[in-house]
Design a protein around this motif. Sequence first.
Motif, mmCIF file in Angstrom:
data_model
loop_
_atom_site.group_PDB
_atom_site.id
_atom_site.type_symbol
_atom_site.label_atom_id
_atom_site.label_comp_id
_atom_site.label_asym_id
_atom_site.label_seq_id
_atom_site.Cartn_x
_atom_site.Cartn_y
_atom_site.Cartn_z
ATOM 1 N N LYS A 118 67.801 -16.752 19.775
ATOM 2 C CA LYS A 118 67.099 -15.795 20.637
ATOM 3 C C LYS A 118 67.676 -14.390 20.456
ATOM 4 C CE LYS A 118 65.918 -19.056 24.324
ATOM 5 N NZ LYS A 118 66.225 -19.417 25.727
ATOM 6 N N MET A 119 68.988 -14.296 20.360
ATOM 7 C CA MET A 119 69.611 -12.979 20.158
ATOM 8 C C MET A 119 69.272 -12.435 18.775
ATOM 9 S SD MET A 119 73.315 -12.965 21.996
ATOM 10 C CE MET A 119 73.789 -14.659 21.825
ATOM 11 N N HIS A 120 69.344 -13.303 17.773
ATOM 12 C CA HIS A 120 69.070 -12.882 16.399
ATOM 13 C C HIS A 120 67.656 -12.328 16.255
ATOM 14 C CE1 HIS A 120 69.279 -12.873 12.029
ATOM 15 N NE2 HIS A 120 68.139 -13.541 12.003
ATOM 16 N N TYR A 121 66.707 -12.967 16.892
ATOM 17 C CA TYR A 121 65.309 -12.556 16.772
ATOM 18 C C TYR A 121 64.898 -11.526 17.828
ATOM 19 C CZ TYR A 121 64.909 -16.195 13.282
ATOM 20 O OH TYR A 121 65.080 -16.959 12.156
ATOM 21 N N GLY A 122 65.852 -11.081 18.638
ATOM 22 C CA GLY A 122 65.573 -10.024 19.614
ATOM 23 C C GLY A 122 64.874 -10.478 20.874
ATOM 24 N N ASP A 123 64.854 -11.789 21.136
ATOM 25 C CA ASP A 123 64.204 -12.289 22.347
ATOM 26 C C ASP A 123 65.053 -12.036 23.587
ATOM 27 O OD1 ASP A 123 62.150 -13.170 20.749
ATOM 28 O OD2 ASP A 123 62.904 -15.229 20.611
ATOM 29 N N ILE A 124 66.360 -11.979 23.417
ATOM 30 C CA ILE A 124 67.261 -11.663 24.526
ATOM 31 C C ILE A 124 68.299 -10.659 24.034
ATOM 32 C CG2 ILE A 124 66.962 -13.892 25.715
ATOM 33 C CD1 ILE A 124 69.668 -14.779 24.580
ATOM 34 N N GLU A 125 68.967 -10.008 24.965
ATOM 35 C CA GLU A 125 69.963 -8.991 24.627
ATOM 36 C C GLU A 125 71.190 -9.635 23.958
ATOM 37 O OE1 GLU A 125 72.722 -5.820 27.034
ATOM 38 O OE2 GLU A 125 70.748 -6.319 27.857
ATOM 39 N N HIS A 126 71.743 -8.926 22.969
ATOM 40 C CA HIS A 126 72.946 -9.411 22.295
ATOM 41 C C HIS A 126 74.122 -9.391 23.253
ATOM 42 C CE1 HIS A 126 71.817 -9.683 17.988
ATOM 43 N NE2 HIS A 126 70.811 -8.941 18.412
ATOM 44 N N ARG A 127 74.931 -10.444 23.204
ATOM 45 C CA ARG A 127 76.162 -10.525 23.970
ATOM 46 C C ARG A 127 77.060 -11.523 23.260
ATOM 47 N NH1 ARG A 127 73.043 -14.503 26.275
ATOM 48 N NH2 ARG A 127 74.124 -16.243 27.269
ATOM 49 N N PRO A 128 78.354 -11.448 23.464
ATOM 50 C CA PRO A 128 79.242 -12.423 22.813
ATOM 51 C C PRO A 128 79.103 -13.797 23.470
ATOM 52 C CG PRO A 128 80.523 -10.778 24.039
ATOM 53 C CD PRO A 128 79.083 -10.409 24.178
ATOM 54 N N ILE A 129 78.865 -14.802 22.630
ATOM 55 C CA ILE A 129 78.747 -16.178 23.136
ATOM 56 C C ILE A 129 79.524 -17.116 22.223
ATOM 57 C CG2 ILE A 129 76.469 -15.821 24.190
ATOM 58 C CD1 ILE A 129 75.268 -17.393 21.779
ATOM 59 N N TYR A 130 79.822 -18.280 22.758
ATOM 60 C CA TYR A 130 80.340 -19.380 21.957
ATOM 61 C C TYR A 130 79.833 -20.664 22.581
ATOM 62 C CZ TYR A 130 84.036 -20.243 25.433
ATOM 63 O OH TYR A 130 84.731 -20.533 26.583
#
Length: 159
Positions: A118-130
């Motif tokens: 979702k982050m990669h395709y711009g569906d949600i805002e980028h944030r650090p996740i693991y």
Amino acid sequence: MIRYSLRCERGHAFESWFQSSAAYESQEKRKLVSCPSCGSVKVERGIMAPQIVSKKGREVAVAEPAASPVPAEMTTTESTPLLMSQERELRAKLKELRDHIVKNADNVGERFPNEARKMHYGDIEHRPIYGEASPEEARSLIDEGVEVSPLPVLPDDRN
């Protein structure tokens, strides 16, 4: 994985691992690569010699490095006080890296592959996740161009 020798604008030298040269360039462009000493995001790559692992499992330098990051005697499997010291230092740095990620990123658990996409395709805002991903899910993410890396796990962490 590729290891780069890096230097910040203030002259601090350090090394970092990246999935590929494209991953490094993408992270540098987004100012995600920073100096661990001063935090500067003005970082440039140094000259590194490529390393190849032969079928026998020994590292072989392909080109002469400008400044060899690992002396030739370090590629043996013998235990020496220097090797043990360097291993302890490496383990401490890996633990520090993992602790930093755990402290500063959101644990999304099994939702990791979906959240990363979702982050990669711009569906949600980028944030650090693991989180968690099977080897197949991780390969699929990498094939799609999603930048992912495994969290370092050390044997003494499983206590």
